[in-house]
Design a protein around this motif. Sequence first.
Motif, PDB file in Angstrom:
ATOM      1  N   LEU A 101     -15.066  29.260 -26.738  1.00  0.00           N
ATOM      2  CA  LEU A 101     -14.092  28.206 -26.099  1.00  0.00           C
ATOM      3  C   LEU A 101     -13.911  28.501 -24.572  1.00  0.00           C
ATOM      4  N   ASN A 102     -13.995  29.525 -24.069  1.00  0.00           N
ATOM      5  CA  ASN A 102     -13.999  29.423 -22.563  1.00  0.00           C
ATOM      6  C   ASN A 102     -15.053  28.429 -21.880  1.00  0.00           C
ATOM      7  N   VAL A 103     -16.245  28.447 -22.469  1.00  0.00           N
ATOM      8  CA  VAL A 103     -17.321  27.737 -21.864  1.00  0.00           C
ATOM      9  C   VAL A 103     -16.871  26.370 -22.381  1.00  0.00           C
ATOM     10  N   LYS A 104     -16.357  26.133 -23.369  1.00  0.00           N
ATOM     11  CA  LYS A 104     -16.004  24.713 -23.712  1.00  0.00           C
ATOM     12  C   LYS A 104     -14.738  24.168 -22.557  1.00  0.00           C
ATOM     13  N   ILE A 105     -14.001  24.999 -22.249  1.00  0.00           N
ATOM     14  CA  ILE A 105     -12.777  24.616 -21.468  1.00  0.00           C
ATOM     15  C   ILE A 105     -13.542  24.242 -20.134  1.00  0.00           C
ATOM     16  N   GLY A 106     -14.450  24.998 -19.724  1.00  0.00           N
ATOM     17  CA  GLY A 106     -15.127  24.884 -18.227  1.00  0.00           C
ATOM     18  C   GLY A 106     -15.644  23.460 -18.253  1.00  0.00           C
ATOM     19  N   ILE A 107     -16.539  23.297 -19.169  1.00  0.00           N
ATOM     20  CA  ILE A 107     -17.398  21.901 -19.123  1.00  0.00           C
ATOM     21  C   ILE A 107     -16.422  20.706 -19.199  1.00  0.00           C
ATOM     22  N   GLN A 108     -15.341  20.858 -20.094  1.00  0.00           N
ATOM     23  CA  GLN A 108     -14.538  19.616 -20.120  1.00  0.00           C
ATOM     24  C   GLN A 108     -13.741  19.615 -19.236  1.00  0.00           C
ATOM     25  N   ALA A 109     -13.306  20.921 -18.111  1.00  0.00           N
ATOM     26  CA  ALA A 109     -12.400  20.514 -17.122  1.00  0.00           C
ATOM     27  C   ALA A 109     -13.371  19.815 -15.955  1.00  0.00           C
ATOM     28  N   ALA A 110     -14.750  20.406 -16.010  1.00  0.00           N
ATOM     29  CA  ALA A 110     -15.630  19.893 -14.906  1.00  0.00           C
ATOM     30  C   ALA A 110     -15.722  18.072 -15.183  1.00  0.00           C
ATOM     31  N   LEU A 141     -13.620  16.365 -16.852  1.00  0.00           N
ATOM     32  CA  LEU A 141     -12.432  15.396 -16.488  1.00  0.00           C
ATOM     33  C   LEU A 141     -12.379  15.132 -15.087  1.00  0.00           C
ATOM     34  N   VAL A 142     -12.607  16.178 -14.215  1.00  0.00           N
ATOM     35  CA  VAL A 142     -12.363  15.895 -12.754  1.00  0.00           C
ATOM     36  C   VAL A 142     -13.669  15.084 -12.231  1.00  0.00           C
ATOM     37  N   THR A 143     -14.769  15.191 -12.732  1.00  0.00           N
ATOM     38  CA  THR A 143     -15.683  14.144 -12.366  1.00  0.00           C
ATOM     39  C   THR A 143     -15.611  12.850 -12.805  1.00  0.00           C
ATOM     40  N   LEU A 144     -14.984  12.525 -14.075  1.00  0.00           N
ATOM     41  CA  LEU A 144     -14.775  11.049 -14.530  1.00  0.00           C
ATOM     42  C   LEU A 144     -13.744  10.593 -13.863  1.00  0.00           C
ATOM     43  N   GLY A 145     -12.489  11.590 -13.447  1.00  0.00           N
ATOM     44  CA  GLY A 145     -11.646  10.885 -12.694  1.00  0.00           C
ATOM     45  C   GLY A 145     -11.917  10.440 -11.345  1.00  0.00           C
ATOM     46  N   LEU A 146     -12.763  11.214 -10.570  1.00  0.00           N
ATOM     47  CA  LEU A 146     -13.183  10.764  -9.284  1.00  0.00           C
ATOM     48  C   LEU A 146     -13.865   9.560  -9.374  1.00  0.00           C
ATOM     49  N   ALA A 147     -14.904   9.716 -10.344  1.00  0.00           N
ATOM     50  CA  ALA A 147     -15.726   8.525 -10.407  1.00  0.00           C
ATOM     51  C   ALA A 147     -15.027   7.264 -10.751  1.00  0.00           C
ATOM     52  N   PHE A 148     -14.274   7.042 -11.561  1.00  0.00           N
ATOM     53  CA  PHE A 148     -13.367   5.949 -11.968  1.00  0.00           C
ATOM     54  C   PHE A 148     -12.565   5.495 -10.788  1.00  0.00           C
ATOM     55  N   TRP A 149     -11.865   6.434  -9.921  1.00  0.00           N
ATOM     56  CA  TRP A 149     -11.162   5.925  -8.969  1.00  0.00           C
ATOM     57  C   TRP A 149     -12.181   5.363  -7.678  1.00  0.00           C
ATOM     58  N   LEU A 150     -13.549   6.028  -7.501  1.00  0.00           N
ATOM     59  CA  LEU A 150     -14.066   5.413  -6.521  1.00  0.00           C
ATOM     60  C   LEU A 150     -14.670   4.152  -6.957  1.00  0.00           C
ATOM     61  N   THR A 151     -15.105   4.055  -8.321  1.00  0.00           N
ATOM     62  CA  THR A 151     -15.404   2.574  -8.856  1.00  0.00           C
ATOM     63  C   THR A 151     -14.541   1.637  -8.796  1.00  0.00           C
TER      64      THR A 151
END
Length: 494
Positions: A354-363, A365-375
């Motif tokens: 579960l720890n690795v799942k948390i790490g991937i999903q957190a990354a 989420l952050v990448t998606l948010g930044l990309a949406f805002w930039l778009t």
Amino acid sequence: MSSLKEKTVNAMKWSYLSMFVGLALQLFFAAILSRLLTKQEFGVWAIAAVLQRFGQFITDLGIGRAIVQKAKLTEQDIRAGFTAAMLLGLLTTVLAWLVAPAASRFYPDLPNLTTVFRGYALVYMLSSGIIISSSLLRRALNFKPLVRAELTSYAIGHGVIGLGAAYLGYGTLSLVVSAIAQAVIQLALLYSATRHSVKPVFNWSAYQGLLSFGVKATAVSLLEYLSSILDTLIIGKLYSPVALGAYSRTFSTLAMPATNFASSLSRVMAPSFSAVQNEPERLRRAYLSGLRAVAIVISSATGCILIDAPEIVKVMLGPNYLDSITLMQIFALYIPFAVLTNLSAVLAEATARLNVKIGIQAAYLVTLGLAFWLTYSLGGRVEEIAMVLVGTSALRSAAFAVVARSIIGGGGRQIALTYGMGALYFAGSALFTAAVVFSLRSLNLPLPVLFIAEMALGLLVVASVVLLGPPSELQTMARAAVQQLRGRLINSTG
């Protein structure tokens, strides 16, 4: 055939029966609903549904998933799980009623959001009562009662009560009525199938085993959920309600069948993976076989959707959504990555990574948010938002494939070849469908006739790749089903 394999195959049959029947009902009901509600009303529903689903994470807190994953389950675990779920459901209902006005002020252009959100909050207590029953059935790979409850609740709760309320003019509130009715029906049917103890337990030690896994599982689910709603939240705040309604309705029309496909697979594979989590070779074979079957089926289906998008939009969404055809085609590219990621994520959860799942999903989420805002900052339209979703989902899928490789102890080449095979089947099905559909369009056939022809062609393509494609467990099941059907036909005519 081992006992576990027999149970898994039987569970898969029931799970996919639910998916196919549910898909037919969803497509039919969605076409009706798109003509009864406006785009703005779908925009209100999109935000209210986001808030309602957020509360469900608090209601569950991973308890249901812990029930499925736990190696040894006791009566005290069941009682503790039910007690926790009910208390969390009550807490979430109260919080939802208090938070609803603030949510309405944050989205001032969406009318009646407070009323709709508070209506959805009533589902929390009902969902709490469903969690343990459904988890016990999943754990036992006993999907027959689950399928009956799901299909009955959807057909009556949504098809009769929900659409009836929409026809009578209740607007977005009709979807609230639908959700409540479905939850009531499922609660009654699922509890009657399990009859588990509802006696409360207040000994803290009874909760530790469930919550230690459940809290991490909830963290993963919460990150997954936030990622899945980020586009809705941003479009709802920064774009018009009409744009939000078009985006959310187009996505849900395409995503519902794909989500059901992934859910039908994962809810069977999760207990199956958990059962062999300490047997590396069996786990490896099960994952690679499942990944290959999923890649072939979902890639072929979405290749057809890419070409059929104009007719799907015209029939399923109606003439008011003709500007959503491009969105539909973009979402078709997103679906394979989402479904393939789901299977690898289930593998990680079943083996308690579960720890690795948390790490991937957190990354993600952050990448998606930044990309949406930039778009948005660069003046991007909702179509560009959808394209960002596709790109970041592809990166997340690759990350989970690497995790899956480490769990099964190798197999990176097979995983990469499976992804490549999926791309080839996507392109092949798209090209074949285009050759046929473009010819049909030139004949100026009536829209219903053309749509039915395209759906039949899509089923033919998917059936062909399953029966004639690379070997997999799904192919074995499909061929066995064909042989049984052929035998019955011969007997009936002989």
